[in-house]
Design an enzyme around this catalytic site. Structure first.
Site, PDB file in Angstrom:
ATOM      1  CD  GLU A   1      -2.600   1.486   0.105  1.00  0.00           C
ATOM      2  OE1 GLU A   1      -3.551   0.111  -0.328  1.00  0.00           O
ATOM      3  OE2 GLU A   1      -2.497   2.903  -0.558  1.00  0.00           O
ATOM      4  CB  SER A   2       2.052   3.595  -2.622  1.00  0.00           C
ATOM      5  OG  SER A   2       0.177   4.545  -3.030  1.00  0.00           O
TER       6      SER A   2
ATOM      7  CB  CYS B   1       2.179  -3.734  -7.469  1.00  0.00           C
ATOM      8  SG  CYS B   1       0.016  -3.018  -6.821  1.00  0.00           S
TER       9      CYS B   1
ATOM     10  NE  ARG C   1      -2.770   4.634  -3.927  1.00  0.00           N
ATOM     11  CZ  ARG C   1      -3.567   5.292  -2.342  1.00  0.00           C
ATOM     12  NH1 ARG C   1      -4.330   6.233  -2.626  1.00  0.00           N
ATOM     13  NH2 ARG C   1      -3.799   4.170  -2.423  1.00  0.00           N
TER      14      ARG C   1
ATOM     15  NE  ARG D   1      -7.799  -1.351  -3.769  1.00  0.00           N
ATOM     16  CZ  ARG D   1      -8.119  -0.074  -2.907  1.00  0.00           C
ATOM     17  NH1 ARG D   1      -7.197  -0.550  -2.366  1.00  0.00           N
ATOM     18  NH2 ARG D   1      -8.069   0.822  -3.146  1.00  0.00           N
TER      19      ARG D   1
ATOM     20  CG  HIS E   1       1.602  -8.763  -7.327  1.00  0.00           C
ATOM     21  ND1 HIS E   1       2.037  -8.004  -5.664  1.00  0.00           N
ATOM     22  CD2 HIS E   1       0.512  -7.224  -7.263  1.00  0.00           C
ATOM     23  CE1 HIS E   1       1.402  -6.714  -5.526  1.00  0.00           C
ATOM     24  NE2 HIS E   1       0.208  -6.525  -6.151  1.00  0.00           N
TER      25      HIS E   1
ATOM     26  CD  GLU F   1       5.174  -9.433  -6.327  1.00  0.00           C
ATOM     27  OE1 GLU F   1       5.293  -9.788  -7.083  1.00  0.00           O
ATOM     28  OE2 GLU F   1       3.776  -8.965  -5.552  1.00  0.00           O
TER      29      GLU F   1
HETATM   30  N1  GLN Z   1      -3.390   0.161  -4.077  1.00  0.00           N
HETATM   31  C1  GLN Z   1      -2.127   0.133  -3.866  1.00  0.00           C
HETATM   32  C2  GLN Z   1      -1.500   1.504  -3.759  1.00  0.00           C
HETATM   33  O1  GLN Z   1      -1.717   2.488  -4.080  1.00  0.00           O
HETATM   34  C3  GLN Z   1      -0.796  -0.854  -5.037  1.00  0.00           C
HETATM   35  C4  GLN Z   1      -1.384  -2.562  -4.972  1.00  0.00           C
HETATM   36  C5  GLN Z   1      -0.897  -3.021  -4.560  1.00  0.00           C
HETATM   37  O2  GLN Z   1       0.826  -3.344  -4.648  1.00  0.00           O
HETATM   38  N2  GLN Z   1      -1.448  -4.653  -5.015  1.00  0.00           N
HETATM   39  O3  GLN Z   1      -0.718   0.899  -3.057  1.00  0.00           O
END
Ligand code: GLN
Length: 205
Positions: free
Chosen positions: A51-52, A82, A111, A140, A180, A182
């Site tokens: 989650e950034s 991501c 985002r 997401r 992702h 990974e």
């Molecule tokens: N929605 C997340 C964000 O804004 C990113 C999602 C993820 O890393 N899978 O940071």
């Protein structure tokens, strides 16, 4: 290349274990990066998904934001996936007002860009430079809204009516992916990172 390059994984939150396992399987020596002293001697770095907004806060409170930004400015090879891609961007759209990013790659990232209804999806992508398509898991996910002149777009994805959106980009030693890698057992982006690590070590020798 160094027999076993020292590669960090930012370990404040997110997919740390998965990235570490991929790097380990490719022969890297993996170090969890939680504090500024963990940056010492790193030859490469992964910024994982998560989650950034949270990562941005934790980068501030851990004291890592400034020193990590200096490593990136000095050319440390990095793979951001991501949320990691969001953190490396020049500009973040639909972020929190106080969300910080490193500006290590000249992209504008949005985002949660694929819409609320499609929080997660999978797709098969052609990635420039890779012989076979890549299976990509988007959670997401952000996409890249615009890129600067020095940025190579290596893959795009198109959802329903929309136009194709960049989801893998590279500029210098910075490689980013909106999905992702990974999680899908595909180590080719990590290999690209390790290639850069090797090239940088060779040019410094
Ligand atoms: N929605 C997340 C964000 O804004 C990113 C999602 C993820 O890393 N899978 O940071």
């Amino acid at each position: 290349m160094t027999a076993s390059p020292l590669v960090g994984v930012l370990a404040l939150q997110g997919d740390v274990a998965e990235h570490s396992a991929v790097l380990d399987s490719l022969g890297a020596t993996v170090r969890a990066v939680r504090r500024p002293e963990h940056l010492e001697g790193l030859q490469g770095l992964v910024l994982p998904g998560g989650e950034s907004t949270t990562l941005s806060l934790l980068l501030g409170s851990s004291g890592l934001f400034g020193p990590l930004g200096e490593c990136l400015a000095a050319g440390l090879p990095v793979l951001g996936t991501c949320a990691g891609m969001i953190l490396l961007s020049r500009q973040v759209l639909d972020g929190r007002a106080d969300q910080k990013s490193f500006g290590a790659i000249d992209i504008v990232t949005r985002r949660n860009a694929f819409g609320r209804q499609v929080e997660s999806f999978e797709s098969t992508l052609e990635v420039a430079g890779l012989a076979e398509p890549m299976h990509a898991v988007f959670i997401r996910a952000p996409f890249v809204e615009s890129v600067g002149e020095g940025v190579e777009v290596l893959a795009t994805v198109r959802r329903s009516e929309g136009s194709p959106r960049p989801v893998v980009c590279r500029q210098g030693n910075v490689l980013v992916a909106a999905f992702h890698p990974e999680l899908s057992g595909d180590d080719r982006l990590h290999r690209l990172l390790l290639d850069r690590v090797g090239e940088r070590a060779a040019s410094a020798a």
